[in-house]
Design a protein around this motif. Sequence first.
Motif, mmCIF file in Angstrom:
data_model
loop_
_atom_site.group_PDB
_atom_site.id
_atom_site.type_symbol
_atom_site.label_atom_id
_atom_site.label_comp_id
_atom_site.label_asym_id
_atom_site.label_seq_id
_atom_site.Cartn_x
_atom_site.Cartn_y
_atom_site.Cartn_z
ATOM 1 N N ARG A 1 53.009 8.229 12.517
ATOM 2 C CA ARG A 1 52.671 6.822 13.371
ATOM 3 C C ARG A 1 53.323 7.261 14.600
ATOM 4 N N ALA A 2 54.243 8.528 14.705
ATOM 5 C CA ALA A 2 55.062 8.685 16.036
ATOM 6 C C ALA A 2 53.793 8.987 16.621
ATOM 7 N N VAL A 3 52.379 9.544 16.418
ATOM 8 C CA VAL A 3 51.270 10.502 16.879
ATOM 9 C C VAL A 3 50.284 9.567 17.555
ATOM 10 N N ALA A 4 49.599 8.354 16.452
ATOM 11 C CA ALA A 4 49.266 7.729 16.046
ATOM 12 C C ALA A 4 49.333 6.681 17.473
ATOM 13 N N THR A 5 50.672 6.196 17.559
ATOM 14 C CA THR A 5 51.095 5.582 19.013
ATOM 15 C C THR A 5 50.284 5.635 19.990
ATOM 16 N N VAL A 6 50.647 7.058 20.766
ATOM 17 C CA VAL A 6 50.472 7.873 21.798
ATOM 18 C C VAL A 6 49.088 7.923 21.865
ATOM 19 N N HIS A 7 48.172 8.477 20.925
ATOM 20 C CA HIS A 7 46.701 8.404 20.822
ATOM 21 C C HIS A 7 46.242 7.410 20.312
ATOM 22 N N GLY A 8 46.743 6.687 19.962
ATOM 23 C CA GLY A 8 45.223 4.896 20.001
ATOM 24 C C GLY A 8 45.444 4.876 21.227
ATOM 25 N N ARG A 9 46.290 4.729 21.828
ATOM 26 C CA ARG A 9 46.650 4.492 23.342
ATOM 27 C C ARG A 9 45.833 5.341 24.520
ATOM 28 N N SER A 10 45.472 6.740 24.221
ATOM 29 C CA SER A 10 45.115 7.156 25.203
ATOM 30 C C SER A 10 43.267 7.145 24.362
ATOM 31 N N ILE A 11 43.691 6.713 23.401
ATOM 32 C CA ILE A 11 41.440 6.383 23.042
ATOM 33 C C ILE A 11 41.000 5.194 23.561
ATOM 34 N N ALA A 12 42.163 4.346 23.457
ATOM 35 C CA ALA A 12 41.761 2.934 24.349
ATOM 36 C C ALA A 12 41.799 3.322 25.440
ATOM 37 N N GLU A 13 42.480 3.281 26.178
ATOM 38 C CA GLU A 13 43.160 3.492 27.841
ATOM 39 C C GLU A 13 41.296 4.008 27.985
ATOM 40 N N ARG A 14 41.542 5.526 27.409
ATOM 41 C CA ARG A 14 39.914 6.776 27.616
ATOM 42 C C ARG A 14 38.051 5.716 28.094
ATOM 43 N N MET A 15 38.729 4.988 26.135
ATOM 44 C CA MET A 15 37.145 4.295 26.351
ATOM 45 C C MET A 15 36.993 2.935 26.756
ATOM 46 N N ALA A 16 37.876 2.680 27.565
ATOM 47 C CA ALA A 16 37.538 1.490 28.480
ATOM 48 C C ALA A 16 36.734 2.095 29.237
ATOM 49 N N THR A 17 36.590 2.764 29.545
ATOM 50 C CA THR A 17 35.308 2.858 30.837
ATOM 51 C C THR A 17 34.366 2.161 30.344
ATOM 52 N N LEU A 18 33.751 2.197 29.081
ATOM 53 C CA LEU A 18 33.247 1.413 28.767
ATOM 54 C C LEU A 18 33.227 0.236 28.000
ATOM 55 N N ASP A 19 32.423 -0.915 28.541
ATOM 56 C CA ASP A 19 33.016 -2.807 27.648
ATOM 57 C C ASP A 19 32.579 -3.162 26.416
#
Length: 142
Positions: free
Chosen positions: A107-125
């Motif tokens: 869970r400690a990593v999932a929060t950071v990792h999930g945020r990174s994925i969401a931010e990077r994938m935000a390039t796509l709608d």
Amino acid sequence: MTDRKLAQAAWESLFRAQHELFAEFHSDFDGADITQAEYDVLLTVTRSPDQTTRLRDITLNMLISQPSVSRLIDRMVARDFIIKRADPDDGRGALITATDAGVRAFRAVATVHGRSIAERMATLDDEELRELLALTEKLRRG
């Protein structure tokens, strides 16, 4: 018939995008208690009912060989991230259960990792994300 050059160009682009994103997300694990591989195991386990799954299901989800998965599981047992026990329904199989320590580390990593994925994938709608998901699932089904 599929255009061979186009197929090769699309594959190369997909491969390079995956490789670059994977390298980019690697920093999410800097200073974390778990590695990317351990995260992948715990992702599968924590998403399963009772946070328990079969070893063969973990192996199917991993991008490493079965012997490498077995060694990884043994290391994670030694680190008290998971418990491994015989599968009562399959004499040759094993059940893997996340420990409290494993869930906390995940869970400690999932929060950071999930945020990174969401931010990077935000390039796509959202429409492009749905299309990408559909296309990659189609490729995986063959």
